[in-house]
Design an enzyme around this catalytic site. Structure first.
Site, PDB file in Angstrom:
ATOM      1  N   CYS A   2       0.851  -1.197   0.000  1.00  0.00           N
ATOM      2  CA  CYS A   2       0.000   0.000   0.000  1.00  0.00           C
ATOM      3  C   CYS A   2       0.880   1.238   0.000  1.00  0.00           C
ATOM      4  O   CYS A   2       2.089   1.162   0.114  1.00  0.00           O
ATOM      5  CB  CYS A   2      -0.843   0.025   1.271  1.00  0.00           C
ATOM      6  N   ARG A  31       1.155   2.152  -5.956  1.00  0.00           N
ATOM      7  CA  ARG A  31       1.474   1.129  -4.947  1.00  0.00           C
ATOM      8  C   ARG A  31       0.248   0.308  -4.574  1.00  0.00           C
ATOM      9  O   ARG A  31       0.326  -0.639  -3.792  1.00  0.00           O
ATOM     10  CB  ARG A  31       2.043   1.797  -3.701  1.00  0.00           C
ATOM     11  N   TRP A  80      -3.634  -1.792  -1.309  1.00  0.00           N
ATOM     12  CA  TRP A  80      -3.574  -3.038  -2.084  1.00  0.00           C
ATOM     13  C   TRP A  80      -3.970  -4.103  -1.078  1.00  0.00           C
ATOM     14  O   TRP A  80      -3.226  -4.414  -0.160  1.00  0.00           O
ATOM     15  CB  TRP A  80      -2.162  -3.256  -2.615  1.00  0.00           C
ATOM     16  N   ASN A 106       0.982   0.082   6.108  1.00  0.00           N
ATOM     17  CA  ASN A 106       1.402  -0.719   4.958  1.00  0.00           C
ATOM     18  C   ASN A 106       2.176  -1.901   5.527  1.00  0.00           C
ATOM     19  O   ASN A 106       3.139  -1.726   6.240  1.00  0.00           O
ATOM     20  CB  ASN A 106       2.308   0.087   4.022  1.00  0.00           C
ATOM     21  N   GLY A 107       1.708  -3.111   5.242  1.00  0.00           N
ATOM     22  CA  GLY A 107       2.405  -4.313   5.728  1.00  0.00           C
ATOM     23  C   GLY A 107       1.386  -5.312   6.236  1.00  0.00           C
ATOM     24  O   GLY A 107       0.220  -5.294   5.842  1.00  0.00           O
ATOM     25  N   GLU A 467      10.282 -11.815 -20.768  1.00  0.00           N
ATOM     26  CA  GLU A 467       9.940 -10.452 -20.329  1.00  0.00           C
ATOM     27  C   GLU A 467       8.758  -9.905 -21.130  1.00  0.00           C
ATOM     28  O   GLU A 467       7.829  -9.329 -20.559  1.00  0.00           O
ATOM     29  CB  GLU A 467      11.159  -9.535 -20.467  1.00  0.00           C
ATOM     30  N   LYS A 471       5.035  -8.760 -19.678  1.00  0.00           N
ATOM     31  CA  LYS A 471       4.404  -7.463 -19.978  1.00  0.00           C
ATOM     32  C   LYS A 471       2.997  -7.660 -20.532  1.00  0.00           C
ATOM     33  O   LYS A 471       2.042  -7.015 -20.112  1.00  0.00           O
ATOM     34  CB  LYS A 471       5.253  -6.697 -21.006  1.00  0.00           C
ATOM     35  N   GLU A 474       0.654  -8.978 -17.721  1.00  0.00           N
ATOM     36  CA  GLU A 474       0.329  -8.089 -16.587  1.00  0.00           C
ATOM     37  C   GLU A 474      -0.402  -6.826 -17.030  1.00  0.00           C
ATOM     38  O   GLU A 474      -1.124  -6.228 -16.240  1.00  0.00           O
ATOM     39  CB  GLU A 474       1.570  -7.751 -15.782  1.00  0.00           C
ATOM     40  N   HIS A 490       7.894 -30.153 -27.697  1.00  0.00           N
ATOM     41  CA  HIS A 490       7.802 -31.133 -26.590  1.00  0.00           C
ATOM     42  C   HIS A 490       6.545 -30.867 -25.766  1.00  0.00           C
ATOM     43  O   HIS A 490       6.593 -30.857 -24.536  1.00  0.00           O
ATOM     44  CB  HIS A 490       9.054 -31.017 -25.710  1.00  0.00           C
ATOM     45  N   LYS A 578       3.187  -1.772  -7.806  1.00  0.00           N
ATOM     46  CA  LYS A 578       4.507  -1.504  -8.366  1.00  0.00           C
ATOM     47  C   LYS A 578       5.605  -2.262  -7.647  1.00  0.00           C
ATOM     48  O   LYS A 578       6.537  -2.741  -8.253  1.00  0.00           O
ATOM     49  CB  LYS A 578       4.815  -0.013  -8.305  1.00  0.00           C
TER      50      LYS A 578
HETATM   51  C1  AGP Z   1       7.278  -5.962 -13.812  1.00  0.00           C
HETATM   52  O1  AGP Z   1       6.615  -5.268 -14.859  1.00  0.00           O
HETATM   53  C2  AGP Z   1       6.404  -6.106 -12.601  1.00  0.00           C
HETATM   54  N1  AGP Z   1       5.947  -4.837 -12.157  1.00  0.00           N
HETATM   55  C3  AGP Z   1       7.037  -6.946 -11.523  1.00  0.00           C
HETATM   56  O2  AGP Z   1       7.293  -8.218 -12.062  1.00  0.00           O
HETATM   57  C4  AGP Z   1       8.350  -6.395 -10.938  1.00  0.00           C
HETATM   58  O3  AGP Z   1       9.388  -6.481 -11.879  1.00  0.00           O
HETATM   59  C5  AGP Z   1       8.720  -7.254  -9.710  1.00  0.00           C
HETATM   60  O4  AGP Z   1       7.704  -7.100  -8.744  1.00  0.00           O
HETATM   61  C6  AGP Z   1      10.081  -6.880  -9.118  1.00  0.00           C
HETATM   62  O5  AGP Z   1      10.055  -5.562  -8.661  1.00  0.00           O
HETATM   63  P1  AGP Z   1      11.455  -4.905  -8.203  1.00  0.00           P
HETATM   64  O6  AGP Z   1      12.325  -4.792  -9.421  1.00  0.00           O
HETATM   65  O7  AGP Z   1      11.076  -3.556  -7.649  1.00  0.00           O
HETATM   66  O8  AGP Z   1      12.053  -5.798  -7.174  1.00  0.00           O
END
Ligand code: AGP
Length: 583
Positions: A2, A31, A80, A106-107, A467, A471, A474, A490, A578
């Site tokens: 959060c 966040r 979140w 947050n936590g 990667e 993208k 997500e 396979h 994020k």
């Molecule tokens: C990537 O687009 C995502 N937002 C997520 O996989 C991110 O890379 C992952 O949570 C790691 O975050 P960080 O690099 O801040 O550790």
């Protein structure tokens, strides 16, 4: 994960409390955006008022549009959800039985159930399903028999888990109490007063100086002062944030994600300036002994896989690369030199792996974007990206900046000239974006209604395929899955049928293998598209080493345009945040 924020304002700024808290929340929304809320002390009517709402900050801002309150202290939260579904009642701030306390957090409070039971037995009435609410009632209980700061101290001493907390009480409307245990918290100060927040970016418009609250520290802020304790220091080391408020704005772009994709070249350039401005990269290369492990999550994990491949190609040595969430199962490997890659520097899984490694006596090299973040401070050497703030949930420019650092580390280790090898990278990304943008958008218009797709690669482009698939998943919610091109036969090729989309992430290392995979799928009716020189999504022709810088940007654009075409918000994809600072 959060976002929390707070402000203690000097008298002449107190009518600005609500818009200021909303400004903080807008900057923190990346966040988490399940719900949002603010709580202020109304100094005219001498009481705490709370407004909170399920949904994004905009929904909260709507109900506050005509609200005018003169407030010396205020707290704010964007959520979140971890405990309790996203709802108005589960939104923060939470209060006590008498509405004399308001808290945002947050936590995770891991012992909240036993605390809640005891408090209910002594008559406290709870209204939400959250763990956070227990903090407010605990504070209320202790306030019955001790002054506010002692009550606050006793409250946080009763909590288990990890948290960043800010809390106010009408019993002392001059102070905002704070505590940090693992979850990030920074303090800021400026002409208007003192501030607290989960990250520096949100304070850029108000704080002239910021400082990091360390793990285990707690204290209070007022309009013109602060107190910190919990560890062996009473003075915080304030510094001027290196980022400007403009950098945290969208500018002429519709979304942060698009802006940050196009900031890729600059992010590399700035990171390169940083690399060449000191000898940290050489010290880090020196530190890399015979046993090197890379650990990271998500996009950072993909950057680490590319690093491990490049390093193996140049040295013949293998860098064990672990997905941070799985690293505890490999704790016997977490020794020697551990390279932790994390844009936010706050990812719980990555930090947990780092702490396990330190227990084994490992040296930590951090690769991190956020100055003052936990990883930045817990590393023996911190190699900092200079990508600027990345607000979009999807990691884009920071992925390329991470690669720049990791390539530099490899080249430093083998004695290659950094300037000569890395200088061309920004231009490669720029040219790739220019060549591919229209084609990526056109392909998104073709594919946006698909449910599933494969992204195939080989050699270094295997990890680029991973990667790009991440993208697409997500940001557009299309189930994209990456496979080595040769692996598809396979099993995965069973999904091949008329109209099934396949994206090929090109590399010159083994074009035949990619051509064969194309044939295997096309002959079964699949639609095969290439991100490759002179193909469906054209890019510059580059050596295998530079492939990630040429092939990734079009993949980022494709995921962005798929999301737009599907009517989604690429900056705030559902269920994500994020930086994942929770288990
Ligand atoms: C990537 O687009 C995502 N937002 C997520 O996989 C991110 O890379 C992952 O949570 C790691 O975050 P960080 O690099 O801040 O550790």
């Amino acid at each position: 994960m959060c976002g929390i924020a707070a402000a203690a304002l000097r008298s002449k700024f107190r009518m600005e409390m609500i818009p200021l808290l909303l400004e903080f929340l807008k900057a923190l929304e990346y966040r988490g955006y399940d719900s949002a809320g603010i709580g202020v002390y109304d100094e005219v009517n001498r009481r705490i008022i709370i407004w909170k709402k399920k949904g994004k900050v905009e929904s909260l801002a709507k109900i506050l549009r005509n609200v005018r309150v003169r407030a010396p202290i205020g707290i704010a939260h964007t959520r979140w959800a971890t405990h309790g579904i996203p709802s108005d009642i589960n939104a923060h701030p939470h209060t006590d039985c008498k509405n004399e306390v308001a808290v945002v957090h947050n936590g995770i409070i891991s012992n909240f159930r036993e605390l809640k039971e005891k408090l209910e037995e002594s008559g406290h009435k709870f209204v939400s399903d959250t763990d956070t609410e227990v903090i407010a009632h605990l504070f209320e209980e202790y306030l019955k028999s001790m002054p506010p700061f002692e009550a606050f101290e006793k409250t946080i001493r009763s909590l288990k888990g990890y948290y960043a907390i800010v809390m106010i009480t009408s019993k002392d409307p001059t102070k905002i109490f704070f505590a940090r245990k693992e979850s990030p918290l920074v303090i800021g100060r400026g002409s208007k007063g003192y501030f607290l927040s989960s990250d520096m970016v949100s304070l850029l418009g108000s704080a002239e100086e910021v400082a990091v609250i360390e793990d285990g520290e707690y204290g209070w802020i007022t309009e013109d002062d602060y107190f910190v304790t919990g560890k062996n220091r009473r003075e915080l080391s304030f510094f001027k944030p290196s980022w400007t408020p403009q950098q945290a704005m969208k500018g002429q772009y519709e979304h942060f994600m698009l802006k940050e994709i196009y900031e890729g070249p600059t992010a590399i350039k700035e990171t390169l300036v940083g690399i060449l401005s000191d000898d940290n990269i050489f010290k880090a290369a020196e530190m890399m002994d015979e046993h090197v492990v890379a650990v990271a999550a998500g996009t950072s994990y993909h950057a680490s896989l590319i690093f491990s491949y490049l390093y193996m190609k140049h040295t013949g040595k293998y860098i064990i690369t672990l997905d941070a969430s799985e690293a505890p199962h490999y704790k016997n490997l977490l020794r020697g030199t551990v390279i932790a890659v994390s844009q936010s520097g706050e990812t719980y899984d990555t930090l947990k792996a780092v702490r396990l490694a330190k227990k084994n006596g490992a040296k930590i090299i951090g690769v991190v974007n956020v100055l003052g973040s936990t990883l930045d401070r817990e590393s023996d050497i911190s190699l900092r990206l200079r990508a600027g703030p990345e607000i979009g949930v999807a990691a884009t420019k920071t992925f390329l900046a991470q690669l720049t650092i990791l390539y530099a580390l490899t080249y430093a280790k083998v004695g290659m000239d950094l300037e000569e090898t890395l200088r061309p990278l920004p231009e490669v990304v720029k040219e790739s974006l220019e060549m591919s943008a229209g084609y990526a958008k056109a392909l998104a218009n073709k594919l946006y209604q698909k449910r599933d797709m494969y992204v195939l690669g080989t050699g270094i482009s295997n990890f680029v395929a991973m990667e790009i698939a991440l993208k697409i998943k997500e940001i557009s919610y299309i189930h994209a899955e990456a496979y080595p091109a040769g692996e598809a036969k396979h099993g995965p090729i069973s999904l091949a049928e008329k109209g099934f989309p396949v994206l090929i992430a090109w590399t010159p290392e083994d074009e035949d293998k990619l051509e064969v995979a194309d044939e295997e799928f096309s002959s079964r009716g699949s639609e095969v598209y290439w991100i490759a020189p002179e193909k469906d999504i054209p890019i510059p022709k580059v050596s295998w080493e530079i492939v990630p810088f040429a092939v990734t940007p079009p993949g980022q654009l494709l995921s962005y345009y798929l999301a737009i075409k599907r009517g989604l918000d690429p900056d705030k994809p559902r269920n994500l945040a994020k930086s994942v600072t929770v288990h």
